[in-house]
Write an enzyme that holds these catalytic residues in place. Structure first.
Site, mmCIF file in Angstrom:
data_model
loop_
_atom_site.group_PDB
_atom_site.id
_atom_site.type_symbol
_atom_site.label_atom_id
_atom_site.label_comp_id
_atom_site.label_asym_id
_atom_site.label_seq_id
_atom_site.Cartn_x
_atom_site.Cartn_y
_atom_site.Cartn_z
ATOM 1 N N ARG A 21 0.860 -1.183 0.000
ATOM 2 C CA ARG A 21 0.000 0.000 0.000
ATOM 3 C C ARG A 21 0.898 1.235 0.000
ATOM 4 N NH1 ARG A 21 -3.355 -3.039 -1.338
ATOM 5 N NH2 ARG A 21 -5.399 -3.457 -0.412
ATOM 6 N N GLU A 71 -3.768 7.229 -4.541
ATOM 7 C CA GLU A 71 -4.287 6.581 -5.758
ATOM 8 C C GLU A 71 -5.680 7.089 -6.102
ATOM 9 O OE1 GLU A 71 -2.402 2.279 -4.681
ATOM 10 O OE2 GLU A 71 -4.395 2.252 -5.513
ATOM 11 N N HIS A 119 -1.526 -0.212 -9.721
ATOM 12 C CA HIS A 119 -2.088 -1.154 -8.732
ATOM 13 C C HIS A 119 -2.650 -2.405 -9.429
ATOM 14 C CE1 HIS A 119 -3.812 -1.310 -4.384
ATOM 15 N NE2 HIS A 119 -3.580 -2.522 -4.846
HETATM 16 C C1 GLV Z 1 -4.910 -5.527 -3.666
HETATM 17 O O1 GLV Z 1 -4.172 -4.621 -3.440
HETATM 18 C C2 GLV Z 1 -5.384 -6.402 -2.648
HETATM 19 O O2 GLV Z 1 -5.219 -6.081 -1.467
HETATM 20 O O3 GLV Z 1 -5.924 -7.455 -2.989
#
Ligand code: GLV
Length: 332
Positions: A241, A270, A288
């Site tokens: 993250r 984001e 992402h």
């Molecule tokens: C994506 O970032 C997830 O947490 O699955």
């Protein structure tokens, strides 16, 4: 009188053929386009719902569920669930589920790819070539750092971290890791990974990979002070993250040559990306997508659908969703 079916809200477009399975049991309110729902819109959608299928785009806490008297389950399509205030949802007696396991290998593949792209300057080279800058082959163009024989440092040694460590064996890398708790000996042996403290991890990393869950306790864990402990030849890859890294400090280190390169799949704001990172050549930026293989994204939605059906008391696992987040807390 017509039977009143439970209602579920699906917050984003998610493979319609899989979401279709919800219709066997529920009235489904779906969302035709990817939407950044505001808090008020989420509260309205949840107000008349018994369950919800949501993604990391959808922050939900006490305020969003305050008027949702019927809401009993939220199935997050993702392994990370920092978009959800789990203590607040638990207090509201709402079951929360996530989608672990099904994305482990795909995400580990991507972490490795991003680290390699950063270390070997793959996207930088591609951009340079497309810009027409390649006029003659030269010996000293775009020299990068090696992966083979180097030290891979993994911060966060859950399932995905372990998947990355197993891949590193094929590259003959030395694997160090730091985690909240040390892994059992047999898992360490299987991953050929050695536990070290955070400072040692930073200092010895040739390639640092962040794979730990985000919470406010680890906000900006990789800050200017942490970056200063790393080798100037090292790379940093983040597939966890964005909030784990102080992006301004990272941009400073990358532009001053105090860190060789970074691979970032996640960002603090984001989908906005810090303009200083966008301007740097020694950063590989992806939107992402670490779990985004078709098969894995489908498996994630399928697991979330199973979770929601079970959490709302239907299907073969009625009352026992396969991957609950707060089952233990709800028992108390
Ligand atoms: C994506 O970032 C997830 O947490 O699955």
């Amino acid at each position: 009188m017509a039977e009143v079916r439970p209602r579920v809200w699906v917050s984003q477009p998610l493979f319609a053929d899989i979401v279709e399975r919800l219709r066997e049991h529920f009235d489904v309110i779906d969302t035709a386009q990817v939407t950044q729902h505001g808090a008020a819109a989420i509260a309205v959608a949840l107000a008349g719902s018994d369950g919800a299928l949501v993604t990391l785009n959808d922050p939900i806490g006490a305020a969003e569920v305050a008027g949702a008297g019927r809401l009993r389950a939220i199935a997050n399509v993702g392994v990370g669930y920092n978009n959800l205030d789990v203590p607040a949802l638990t207090r509201a007696r709402i079951v929360v589920t996530n989608t672990p396991d099904v994305l482990t290998e795909t995400t580990a593949d991507f972490g490795f790819a991003l680290m390699m792209a950063a270390a070997r300057r793959i996207t930088e080279g591609e951009r340079w070539l497309r810009e027409g800058q390649w006029r003659q082959w030269s010996f000293e163009t775009l020299l990068g750092g090696d992966l083979h024989g180097s030290t891979l440092a993994i911060l966060g040694m859950g399932r995905i971290g372990q998947g990355i460590a197993r891949r590193a064996a094929g590259f003959d890398m030395r694997v160090l890791y730091h985690n909240r708790s040390r892994l059992p000996d047999d898992v360490e042996r299987d991953c050929r990974a050695q536990y070290v403290d955070f400072d040692t991890l930073l200092a010895q990393a040739d390639h640092l990979l962040l794979v730990l869950p985000y919470s406010s306790q680890v906000h900006h864990l990789v800050d200017a002070a942490a970056l200063a402990k790393m080798k100037p030849t090292a790379t940093l890859t983040n597939i966890a993250r964005g909030g784990l890294v102080d992006e301004a400090a990272l941009a400073d280190a990358l532009s001053a040559g105090r860190l060789a390169a970074a691979g970032l799949d996640v960002f603090e704001g984001e989908p906005a990306v810090n303009p200083r990172l966008l301007a740097l050549r020694n950063v590989v930026l992806t939107p992402h997508i670490a779990s985004a293989s078709l098969a894995t994204r489908r498996a994630m939605v399928s697991l979330a659908v199973d979770n929601l059906i079970a959490a709302l008391g239907f299907g073969p696992d009625a009352g026992r969703p396969p991957t609950p987040v707060n089952a233990d807390q709800l028992k108390r």
